[in-house]
Design a protein around this motif. Structure first.
Motif, PDB file in Angstrom:
ATOM      1  N   ARG A 267       0.846  -1.203   0.000  1.00 13.93           N
ATOM      2  CA  ARG A 267       0.000   0.000   0.000  1.00 13.93           C
ATOM      3  C   ARG A 267       0.875   1.244   0.000  1.00 13.93           C
ATOM      4  O   ARG A 267       2.019   1.231   0.455  1.00 13.93           O
ATOM      5  CB  ARG A 267      -0.984   0.009   1.152  1.00 13.93           C
ATOM      6  CG  ARG A 267      -0.568  -0.218   2.607  1.00 13.93           C
ATOM      7  CD  ARG A 267       0.636   0.370   3.068  1.00 13.93           C
ATOM      8  NE  ARG A 267       0.791   0.418   4.513  1.00 13.93           N
ATOM      9  CZ  ARG A 267       1.481   1.351   5.152  1.00 13.93           C
ATOM     10  NH1 ARG A 267       2.140   2.275   4.481  1.00 13.93           N
ATOM     11  NH2 ARG A 267       1.592   1.344   6.469  1.00 13.93           N
TER      12      ARG A 267
ATOM     13  N   ALA B 136       0.220   5.107   1.418  1.00 12.92           N
ATOM     14  CA  ALA B 136      -0.776   5.716   2.309  1.00 12.92           C
ATOM     15  C   ALA B 136      -0.421   7.166   2.616  1.00 12.92           C
ATOM     16  O   ALA B 136      -0.059   7.510   3.740  1.00 12.92           O
ATOM     17  CB  ALA B 136      -0.863   4.896   3.604  1.00 12.92           C
ATOM     18  N   PRO B 137      -0.540   8.038   1.625  1.00 11.97           N
ATOM     19  CA  PRO B 137      -0.175   9.437   1.871  1.00 11.97           C
ATOM     20  C   PRO B 137      -1.233  10.168   2.699  1.00 11.97           C
ATOM     21  O   PRO B 137      -2.411   9.800   2.690  1.00 11.97           O
ATOM     22  CB  PRO B 137      -0.106  10.035   0.456  1.00 11.97           C
ATOM     23  CG  PRO B 137      -1.074   9.210  -0.336  1.00 11.97           C
ATOM     24  CD  PRO B 137      -1.018   7.815   0.244  1.00 11.97           C
ATOM     25  N   SER B 138      -0.783  11.200   3.400  1.00 16.83           N
ATOM     26  CA  SER B 138      -1.708  12.088   4.117  1.00 16.83           C
ATOM     27  C   SER B 138      -1.925  13.314   3.234  1.00 16.83           C
ATOM     28  O   SER B 138      -0.949  13.947   2.839  1.00 16.83           O
ATOM     29  CB  SER B 138      -1.095  12.529   5.450  1.00 16.83           C
ATOM     30  OG  SER B 138      -0.887  11.407   6.252  1.00 16.83           O
TER      31      SER B 138
ATOM     32  N   ASP C  43      -4.611   8.597   4.121  1.00 13.79           N
ATOM     33  CA  ASP C  43      -4.438   8.711   5.577  1.00 13.79           C
ATOM     34  C   ASP C  43      -4.864  10.110   6.028  1.00 13.79           C
ATOM     35  O   ASP C  43      -4.034  10.995   6.266  1.00 13.79           O
ATOM     36  CB  ASP C  43      -2.980   8.434   5.954  1.00 13.79           C
ATOM     37  CG  ASP C  43      -2.691   6.949   6.100  1.00 13.79           C
ATOM     38  OD1 ASP C  43      -3.581   6.136   5.787  1.00 13.79           O
ATOM     39  OD2 ASP C  43      -1.573   6.601   6.545  1.00 13.79           O
TER      40      ASP C  43
ATOM     41  N   TYR D   2      -1.870   8.013  14.730  1.00 14.47           N
ATOM     42  CA  TYR D   2      -1.297   7.323  13.562  1.00 14.47           C
ATOM     43  C   TYR D   2      -1.015   5.863  13.898  1.00 14.47           C
ATOM     44  O   TYR D   2      -1.344   4.956  13.125  1.00 14.47           O
ATOM     45  CB  TYR D   2      -0.014   8.044  13.116  1.00 14.47           C
ATOM     46  CG  TYR D   2       0.930   7.177  12.310  1.00 14.47           C
ATOM     47  CD1 TYR D   2       0.557   6.700  11.051  1.00 14.47           C
ATOM     48  CD2 TYR D   2       2.174   6.799  12.815  1.00 14.47           C
ATOM     49  CE1 TYR D   2       1.414   5.888  10.316  1.00 14.47           C
ATOM     50  CE2 TYR D   2       3.031   5.993  12.086  1.00 14.47           C
ATOM     51  CZ  TYR D   2       2.644   5.527  10.839  1.00 14.47           C
ATOM     52  OH  TYR D   2       3.482   4.714  10.113  1.00 14.47           O
TER      53      TYR D   2
ATOM     54  N   VAL E 239      -2.822   2.918  11.870  1.00 13.98           N
ATOM     55  CA  VAL E 239      -2.082   2.216  10.810  1.00 13.98           C
ATOM     56  C   VAL E 239      -2.129   0.696  11.004  1.00 13.98           C
ATOM     57  O   VAL E 239      -2.228  -0.049  10.023  1.00 13.98           O
ATOM     58  CB  VAL E 239      -0.631   2.756  10.708  1.00 13.98           C
ATOM     59  CG1 VAL E 239       0.251   2.256  11.833  1.00 13.98           C
ATOM     60  CG2 VAL E 239      -0.005   2.402   9.369  1.00 13.98           C
TER      61      VAL E 239
ATOM     62  N   ARG F  25       7.719   1.418   3.328  1.00 17.40           N
ATOM     63  CA  ARG F  25       7.674   2.841   3.719  1.00 17.40           C
ATOM     64  C   ARG F  25       9.094   3.284   4.037  1.00 17.40           C
ATOM     65  O   ARG F  25      10.016   2.462   4.102  1.00 17.40           O
ATOM     66  CB  ARG F  25       6.734   3.055   4.910  1.00 17.40           C
ATOM     67  CG  ARG F  25       7.094   2.272   6.131  1.00 17.40           C
ATOM     68  CD  ARG F  25       6.009   2.433   7.197  1.00 17.40           C
ATOM     69  NE  ARG F  25       6.286   1.610   8.365  1.00 17.40           N
ATOM     70  CZ  ARG F  25       5.399   1.342   9.297  1.00 17.40           C
ATOM     71  NH1 ARG F  25       4.175   1.790   9.203  1.00 17.40           N
ATOM     72  NH2 ARG F  25       5.731   0.603  10.335  1.00 17.40           N
TER      73      ARG F  25
ATOM     74  N   LEU G  31      10.438   5.652   9.387  1.00 18.55           N
ATOM     75  CA  LEU G  31       9.338   5.064  10.162  1.00 18.55           C
ATOM     76  C   LEU G  31       9.711   3.718  10.786  1.00 18.55           C
ATOM     77  O   LEU G  31       8.891   3.115  11.490  1.00 18.55           O
ATOM     78  CB  LEU G  31       8.085   4.923   9.291  1.00 18.55           C
ATOM     79  CG  LEU G  31       7.400   6.269   9.022  1.00 18.55           C
ATOM     80  CD1 LEU G  31       6.330   6.137   7.954  1.00 18.55           C
ATOM     81  CD2 LEU G  31       6.804   6.836  10.304  1.00 18.55           C
TER      82      LEU G  31
HETATM   83  N1  GLU Z   1       0.336   8.549   6.247  1.00 19.99           N
HETATM   84  C1  GLU Z   1       1.614   8.120   6.730  1.00 19.99           C
HETATM   85  C2  GLU Z   1       2.694   9.039   6.183  1.00 19.99           C
HETATM   86  O1  GLU Z   1       2.445   9.657   5.155  1.00 19.99           O
HETATM   87  C3  GLU Z   1       1.869   6.690   6.308  1.00 19.99           C
HETATM   88  C4  GLU Z   1       3.002   6.080   6.992  1.00 19.99           C
HETATM   89  C5  GLU Z   1       3.083   4.594   6.724  1.00 19.99           C
HETATM   90  O2  GLU Z   1       3.370   4.251   5.566  1.00 19.99           O
HETATM   91  O3  GLU Z   1       2.867   3.823   7.638  1.00 19.99           O
HETATM   92  O4  GLU Z   1       3.728   9.194   6.781  1.00 19.99           O
END
Ligand code: GLU
Length: 287
Positions: A7, A9-11, A43, A192, A196, A210, A214
């Motif tokens: 996946r 998952a951008p904010s 996200d 978050y 997540v 990712r 992270l």
């Molecule tokens: N929305 C989070 C971000 O943009 C996703 C982080 C992830 O991939 O777990 O940092």
């Protein structure tokens, strides 16, 4: 090789930059290469900072680059009930407690003026405020954050939890680096970290790709997965895209957006050529 479900998952708190595109490309690559699936998830849990225009920009940028996704696009704001149910599970297990202290109050109590307490030192914050003051704040509508009681949570999880990264191998978890992490913020009712792990389970993600920034969070995510009885995906933490000065691209530094690069006349291949090479899986993963 088993097909990977990955996946991106951008904010939607700003336009995408080349760092996001590399993250999307890595996730897309491993899904397509293995004959699996690629999910785009929005996200948008921090609704105070998210904007519809940025959601549309994400669709436009990914389509322009040919990074097509499978199925419908889940939005975190549509999943609040699932996050509340996960929080309730942790409450029933007595692994979380309400924290009525603001960040500033915590910093004042735990450190010298203007300092920031080390996350690992933030423990048992409910014992830092008299009980009657906690009750007063609750009665006057202060929304408490919920913190994980880290010692107890680690004791109650199965011992020797670890997570697997396709590039760096197996990691024994050390979630104590987060202290009593906030699992649900007072203002939005979730964090978050909680969202997540629930999302990755709901979306059947088998490989979380990712940025390497992270990787520390994965220690906490693995613990939450165990406490909530969720499956543990594999991970691949990739390098970050940097600017010419070697500094990591960031929205807050106004990194040049994909839309701006497109407007300047850059084509897809020019743009992808500026990104690091895709990570290669070790042989063991390919059999
Ligand atoms: N929305 C989070 C971000 O943009 C996703 C982080 C992830 O991939 O777990 O940092």
């Amino acid at each position: 090789m088993a097909p990977f479900h990955t996946r991106f998952a951008p904010s939607p708190t700003g336009p995408l930059h080349r760092g996001h595109i590399y993250a999307a490309q890595v996730a897309h690559h491993f899904a397509r290469y293995s004959g699996g699936k690629f999910t785009l998830r929005i996200d948008d849990i921090d609704h105070t900072r998210c904007r519809d225009q940025f959601v549309n920009g994400i669709y436009d940028d990914l389509r322009w680059l040919g990074l097509t996704w499978d199925g419908s696009v889940p939005f975190q704001t549509k999943r609040l009930a699932a996050y509340q149910a996960a929080l309730k599970t942790l409450q029933k297990l007595d692994l979380v407690y309400p924290c009525f202290l603001s960040r500033k109050e915590l910093a004042d109590i735990l450190t010298a003026p203007h300092g920031h307490p080390a996350p690992a030192s933030i423990r048992d914050t409910d014992k830092l405020l008299p009980h009657n003051e906690q009750q007063r704040r609750a009665a006057t509508g202060t929304a408490a954050a919920w913190r994980l009681r880290m010692d107890k949570a680690q004791q109650s999880a199965a011992t020797r939890l670890s997570w697997h990264d396709y590039l760096t191998g197996s990691h024994r978890i050390t979630p104590e680096i987060f202290g009593d992490a906030v699992i649900a913020r007072g203002d939005i009712g979730v964090s978050y970290h909680l969202a997540v792990v629930v999302d990755d389970a709901l979306d059947h993600i088998s490989l979380v790709t990712r940025g390497i920034d992270l990787a520390p969070s994965t220690h906490l995510h693995r613990l939450l997965q165990a406490l909530l009885g969720l499956p543990a995906p594999d991970y691949l933490h990739h390098e970050l895209v940097c600017d010419a000065a070697g500094k990591r691209l960031a929205k807050r530094d106004d990194a040049e957006s994909i839309a701006q690069l497109r407007d300047k006349g850059l084509d897809q291949n020019d743009l992808l050529a500026t990104l690091p090479a895709l990570p290669a899986l070790p042989r063991s993963a390919l059999s």
